[in-house]
Each structure stands twice: as C-alpha cells, then as structure tokens.
Design a protein around this motif. Structure first.
Motif, short mmCIF file in Angstrom:
data_model
loop_
_atom_site.label_atom_id
_atom_site.label_comp_id
_atom_site.label_asym_id
_atom_site.label_seq_id
_atom_site.Cartn_x
_atom_site.Cartn_y
_atom_site.Cartn_z
N ARG A 322 0.82 -1.21 0.00
CA ARG A 322 0.00 0.00 0.00
C ARG A 322 0.85 1.26 0.00
NH1 ARG A 322 -3.57 -1.65 5.11
NH2 ARG A 322 -1.42 -2.17 5.71
N GLY A 323 2.18 1.08 0.02
CA GLY A 323 3.08 2.22 -0.01
C GLY A 323 3.48 2.73 1.36
N ASN A 324 3.11 2.00 2.41
CA ASN A 324 3.50 2.41 3.76
C ASN A 324 4.87 1.85 4.12
OD1 ASN A 324 1.01 3.77 4.33
ND2 ASN A 324 0.06 1.76 4.61
N GLN A 325 5.71 2.67 4.74
CA GLN A 325 7.06 2.25 5.11
C GLN A 325 7.00 1.37 6.35
OE1 GLN A 325 10.01 5.30 4.74
NE2 GLN A 325 11.39 4.38 6.26
N ILE A 326 7.60 0.17 6.27
CA ILE A 326 7.51 -0.77 7.39
C ILE A 326 8.86 -0.99 8.08
CG2 ILE A 326 5.50 -1.95 6.42
CD1 ILE A 326 7.40 -4.19 5.51
N TYR A 344 16.07 17.96 4.55
CA TYR A 344 16.44 16.60 4.18
C TYR A 344 16.46 15.72 5.42
CZ TYR A 344 18.03 19.26 0.15
OH TYR A 344 18.09 20.12 -0.93
N GLU A 345 15.50 14.83 5.50
CA GLU A 345 15.38 13.97 6.67
C GLU A 345 14.87 12.61 6.24
OE1 GLU A 345 16.08 13.16 10.47
OE2 GLU A 345 16.19 15.22 9.76
N PRO A 346 15.59 11.53 6.57
CA PRO A 346 15.13 10.19 6.20
C PRO A 346 13.73 9.92 6.76
CG PRO A 346 17.40 10.11 6.96
CD PRO A 346 16.90 11.49 7.26
N ALA A 347 12.88 9.29 5.95
CA ALA A 347 11.51 8.97 6.37
C ALA A 347 11.53 7.90 7.46
CB ALA A 347 10.70 8.51 5.17
N GLU A 348 10.50 7.92 8.28
CA GLU A 348 10.41 6.99 9.40
C GLU A 348 9.36 5.90 9.11
OE1 GLU A 348 9.48 9.42 12.73
OE2 GLU A 348 11.49 10.30 12.87
N VAL A 349 9.33 4.90 9.98
CA VAL A 349 8.33 3.84 9.88
C VAL A 349 6.93 4.47 9.86
CG1 VAL A 349 7.31 1.85 11.03
CG2 VAL A 349 9.79 2.15 11.03
N GLY A 350 6.08 3.99 8.96
CA GLY A 350 4.73 4.51 8.86
C GLY A 350 4.56 5.60 7.81
N ALA A 351 5.67 6.12 7.25
CA ALA A 351 5.59 7.17 6.23
C ALA A 351 4.84 6.63 5.00
CB ALA A 351 6.99 7.64 5.84
N ASP A 352 4.05 7.50 4.39
CA ASP A 352 3.23 7.13 3.23
C ASP A 352 3.97 7.48 1.94
OD1 ASP A 352 1.34 6.71 1.30
OD2 ASP A 352 -0.21 7.97 2.21
#
Length: 414
Positions: A322-326, A344-352
C-alpha cells in the motif's frame, strides 16, 4: 572612443542604423536555421558604432521608443530581404519592444506591411517579445493573436532571466521559448540550472514549442544542452553578431565537430548506463533474495549490512504493497548533510510513499522501477531510487525494497 551619442531624433531621421545578424544553429540539422536581427546605431560624422544598450537608452519617451523600434525593424527587414530571395527556408527573428504595443499602436499592422513590402513571407518571420517590458497586456494579446493568424511565429525572449513572468507562456502560447544567457551560462557545471532547463524542455515538448538557448559560449554548454533536449543554439561560441549575411568562417566545421562529439558521447553514455544499471539491478535483486528469507524483526540489521557492503548505496527502506514504510530508513551516515536537516530527513516507519514515483509503477504491475536522477529528500544528494518487489516468506506477503543509489558523479550538489 565614442564621446557623445548623437541626438536620437537625428539617428532615426537619418537612419543612422546598421543591422547585425547572429546565426541560430540547429546541431541536429547541422545548419543555420535562422538569423536574429540586432540593431546598432552609428555616428554619421565619425562612423563610430553606438552599442545597442547606449542606443536604446536615448529613447526615453514613448514616441522615441516607438520610432526607434520601427526604424530598427525596417532596417532588419530590408537587410534580410536579399537573403530571403535566395533562401526561402531561412528564418528572421526580430525583436519587438513590448512597451510600444498599446492602444495607440494597436491595429497599425506595421510589421505585416513591412515584411510584405520587402517581399518576405510572414511564415519566415519570428517576432521576439521581451517578456519584461509589457505595459498593456490586452494590447499585447491582441497583437500576438493578429500576427499568429497572419502566419508569423511568436517567440518569448529572455525566459529564465530575473523576474521572468512565466504566466506569459500560457497566455501568449509562444512558438519559441528563448532561454536567457543567465540560465545557460555554466549550465554544464550547475545541476540546478540544468534542472530548470530540463523543465522548460519538457514543458515545451508538451506544448509543441521550440526551445532556443541564447548566450552559448562554450562547447561544453552546447553539449550539455544538446544531451538534454535543446537543439537550436545562439551565442558567441558559434558566431558573434556581424553585419552582412555571409557564412561565418569555421562555423560549419565547428557544428560538424560538435555533432560528431555528441554522437560519440551519447553512444558511450548509453553503453556505460547499460552496464551501470545492470549492476544496480543485480545488486538490488541480491538484496531482495536475502530479505525474502529474513525475519521482519531483523530487516533493519540486514539493511545496515547492505549499506556497509555496497559503496553506491545511500539509503534503503522497505514498503508494504500500500506504499507504507515498514522499516526505518537506513542511511550511509557519511552521505547525510549536516546542514539543512529541516529539508532533508530520512523517512520513518509509517511514512506514506503511495504517491511517490518509485511506488506507483509497482502498484500498476511492474516488478521493478528506476527513477530519473533527483535530489533525495533523505540525504539531499543526487540519487536514483530503484524499487523492487519481492515475496517475504515469513509474513507471506509481497514487499517493496527501495534503494537510493548515489549519482553524485552527474554533477549534483554533494
């Protein structure tokens, strides 16, 4: 040295003007396709040339500007007419001072009458409008509509310079967009300038208009622009403005050499990219095969190992279908910017990531996808993202591995 500029009224009355022409060159056609008419004044007593900036500065009121503008156009058309009789394919570009287009001049048909009198086909004339000088937009729109209906082409000049009014592009629907020299200068060394040029090229392709690069002064600029979709060039590298319409000595060989160099470079680049992207694909496939056997709780450790193992990897993370970061975004800490962390910040768990360029093709049915180079929001560096679907055995679900590969060698900011 010119000590004093003659009275502008005398220059106009005596036609103390000379037209210089600068070639507009198509590298793909290996030919001069047009000439821009550029006016200079001269002192009738000494014969000294009055530079264009100094000349037009003398026309301070509206009447003088209009009279000078028309005198320059008349000189240009009359000078070009002889060439037009010999070569019906050559285009003439004439500048129009948009500040002269208003209710008073509306409907004068001056340009149409001029080219008709000189025996020049309207379809061979490009009217260049300097976009920063318009004072009456309604009159300008009517002017453009009239001349387009009479087969003239319309160019928007100085695009990308200073406070460019980009809203004029959808309003005027130009046939030619002339990119200003401030945008072209050093474009081969500046990623951000190049991205702006690419945007104009992409937009122009969709709108059905031509992009012309002004102020090209080096072979490297021309090569870079040609590789990114620009084909028509104007600038000192090819020829300086000069009186007369004779062929410029040495330009043909210069054009041939650039065209051959472009062919060789593109052939080599395609071969190099094929090898590089094949190695990237193999690397990502190897990662997917290992992740397929990895427990969900151990994915972070495996991603960190990949960063240590593969030098070209900047960041990695895993998405669900679904495109959610796990997983967390695992990055090479040496590549992260210490400044601009709010950008500039790395995406976290749950990012869409469901609207990202690298996710949508997978959702549409592709097994893998590779983006064009772009500035990563995770690191602030130039990268490509490769997304690759794999089957995760322990969860019994498909997952998507996303890998940011560094492309700093392409000239992006580091």
């Amino acid at each position: 040295m010119l000590t004093a500029v003659p009275d502008i009224r005398k220059i106009i009355e005596n036609r103390s003007l000379i037209t210089h022409f600068q070639p507009q060159v198509s590298l793909k056609r290996k030919a001069v396709v047009g000439l821009e008419a550029l006016s200079r004044g001269f002192d009738p007593q000494s014969g000294e040339i009055i530079p264009p900036t100094l000349l037009f500065e003398q026309a301070r009121d509206r009447a003088s500007r209009l009279a000078l503008d028309r005198a320059c156009r008349t000189n240009a058309a009359e000078s070009f007419a002889a060439l037009h009789r010999k070569d019906k394919s050559m285009m003439l570009s004439m500048n129009i001072d948009a500040s002269c287009i208003n209710e008073e001049t509306r409907g004068s048909c001056h340009v149409l009458n001029l080219v008709t009198r000189c025996g020049i086909s309207p379809s061979n004339v490009i009217i260049e409008i300097i976009e920063s000088r318009c004072e009456d937009m309604d009159a300008l729109m009517a002017f453009v509509k009239f001349y387009r209906e009479n087969d003239f082409l319309i160019a928007l000049d100085d695009v990308g310079a200073g406070f460019s009014n980009l809203d004029r592009i959808p309003l005027l629907k130009p046939d030619v967009i002339k990119l200003d020299r401030t945008l072209i200068s050093g474009v081969d060394k500046h990623f951000h300038k190049l991205e702006v040029v690419r945007s104009f090229v992409q937009m122009s392709n969709r709108l059905g208009c031509l992009v012309l690069a002004e102020g090209v002064e080096t072979a490297e600029e021309a090569m870079c622009l040609l590789s990114n979709g620009v084909d028509v060039f104007q600038g000192y590298y090819f020829a300086r403005p000069a009186p007369g319409l004779d062929a410029v000595p040495g330009m043909a060989s210069k054009v041939d050499a650039l065209a051959e160099r472009h062919r060789e470079n593109r052939t080599q680049q395609i071969a190099d990219d094929k090898r590089l992207y094949s190695s990237y694909d193999l690397t990502v496939l190897t990662m997917c095969q290992e992740l397929a056997e990895t427990q969900a709780k151990d994915m972070g450790q495996v991603l960190a190992k990949f960063v240590d193992t593969y030098d070209s990897v900047e960041c990695l993370y895993v998405l669900d279908m679904r495109g959610n970061q796990i997983t967390d975004t695992v990055c090479d800490p040496r590549r992260l910017k210490t400044s601009k962390r709010f950008l500039y910040e790395p995406a976290e768990v749950g990012a869409d990531h469901s609207l990202k360029e690298y996710f949508l093709p997978i959702q549409a049915g592709l097994e893998k996808f590779t983006t064009r180079p772009y500035i990563s929001l995770a690191s602030g560096n130039l990268c490509i993202t490769i997304s690759h679907m794999f089957y995760h055995k322990s969860s019994g679900r498909h997952r998507i591995l996303c890998v940011d590969m560094s492309r700093a060698e392409e000239g992006g900011p580091r």
